[in-house]
Design an enzyme around this catalytic site. Structure first.
Site, short mmCIF file in Angstrom:
data_model
loop_
_atom_site.label_atom_id
_atom_site.label_comp_id
_atom_site.label_asym_id
_atom_site.label_seq_id
_atom_site.Cartn_x
_atom_site.Cartn_y
_atom_site.Cartn_z
CE1 TYR A 22 4.94 6.21 -0.32
CE2 TYR A 22 6.34 7.38 1.23
CZ TYR A 22 5.27 6.54 0.98
OH TYR A 22 4.53 6.03 2.03
N GLY A 62 0.83 -1.19 0.00
CA GLY A 62 0.00 0.00 0.00
C GLY A 62 0.87 1.24 0.00
CB CYS A 63 0.38 4.67 -1.27
SG CYS A 63 -1.24 5.15 -0.64
CD1 TRP A 64 -2.37 6.10 2.75
CD2 TRP A 64 -0.96 7.35 3.94
NE1 TRP A 64 -2.75 7.40 2.59
CE2 TRP A 64 -1.90 8.19 3.31
CE3 TRP A 64 0.03 7.93 4.72
CZ2 TRP A 64 -1.89 9.58 3.46
CZ3 TRP A 64 0.05 9.30 4.87
CH2 TRP A 64 -0.91 10.12 4.25
#
Length: 308
Positions: A287, A115-117
């Site tokens: 990012y 996941g991004c987080w």
């Protein structure tokens, strides 16, 4: 023969990004279901089993269904949903998480895209826990902000429609049940669930994660320089990685950080800020939520799995 790549869910936010990243790749053959057959389960099964690598850009239940449709033992899978991120038999697709992780991804038949987080906090916390500077039961909170593209098509359409009237800072996940908590706990090597309190800003993409640390209660309080050294040593040992650690000497002079500086790339930059007199520190990572946070990581994992 060129490797065949099938993106199941290629018309969603992540799928479109992956398709764009692969558009100029002459070393791959991208296969797609004809428009008139997109809703046919039989068509999905056909293309999933025809692919060398299937990249799933689907909701969790649909991703699980796609995996169940694969009967070809040679088809490898990259799943961008949360369905398999802590599942047995799936390699976690953060290649820089550990010096052996890229090899684990390269040899895996099933890879769960992160996941991004969680990626930023994992990048900053895991080296500190494994080095012993932070105990596994240290109380962790993750704050941050990402572009509205992280909310998928509905949020993108809402922000675009509102334009300048859209919220500049919109906290969410206020029920403390963020879906990325299990993978963050597992791969940062924490013994308790962290608090994750994300927010969305009025910009399309890019993100910053922030982990504040109150260190005064520890028996042995690490300095900012020690925290930085542990993280820097971790990433220095990883060959070919895309995570950069900002030099500690520069951080005193940084008044602000732009969440959009790595947009359009698969890179991440990590920062350690500290006040040793107050025994406090901030661990930051910057990012692209659609790059290293999603599609860029998927393509990186695909290349590893293909030996490219």
């Amino acid at each position: 023969m060129k490797p065949k790549i099938f993106i199941d869910g290629e018309h969603g936010t992540t799928g479109l990004q992956i398709r764009a990243l692969l558009a100029e790749r002459g070393d791959l053959e991208i296969i797609s279901i004809p428009t008139e057959r997109r809703k046919e389960t039989a068509a999905r099964a056909e293309f999933l089993n025809a692919a060398d690598i299937a990249i799933l850009c689907l909701p969790d239940d649909a991703a699980k269904e796609s995996v169940s449709l694969i009967t070809n033992d040679t088809t490898k899978v990259i799943d961008a949903s949360t369905a398999h991120r802590v599942a047995e038999g799936w390699a976690y697709g953060f290649a820089e998480m550990d010096k052996e992780q890229a090899k684990a991804i390269a040899t895996a038949k099933r890879v769960a895209n992160p996941g991004c987080w969680p990626q930023g906090p994992i990048a900053t916390l895991r080296p500190l826990v494994t080095s012993g500077l932070l105990p596994a039961d240290f109380p962790i909170t993750v704050n941050g902000i990402s572009g509205y593209s992280g909310g998928g098509r509905p949020m993108i359409e809402d922000y675009v429609a509102k334009g300048e009237d859209a919220s500049e800072f919109l906290p969410y996940g206020l029920t403390l049940q963020h879906k990325h908590v299990p993978e963050l706990r597992a791969y940062a090597k924490l013994s308790h669930d962290p608090i994750m309190q994300p927010a969305v800003g009025n910009f399309a993409q890019g993100m910053i994660t922030v982990v504040p640390l109150q260190l005064g209660g520890l028996d042995s309080v690490p300095t900012g320089a020690e925290l930085h050294a542990a993280i820097a040593d971790h990433f220095a040992a990883i060959k070919g990685g895309v995570v950069e650690v900002a030099p500690y000497a520069h951080l005193e002079r940084m008044p602000e950080i732009d969440p959009e500086i790595y947009n359009g790339t698969n890179r991440m930059k990590v920062y350690v800020f500290a006040n040793d007199k107050r025994a406090q520190a901030l661990l930051l990572a910057v990012y692209d939520n659609l790059g290293k946070g999603a599609s860029g990581a998927a393509v990186q994992n695909m290349d590893l799995m293909l030996g490219l």
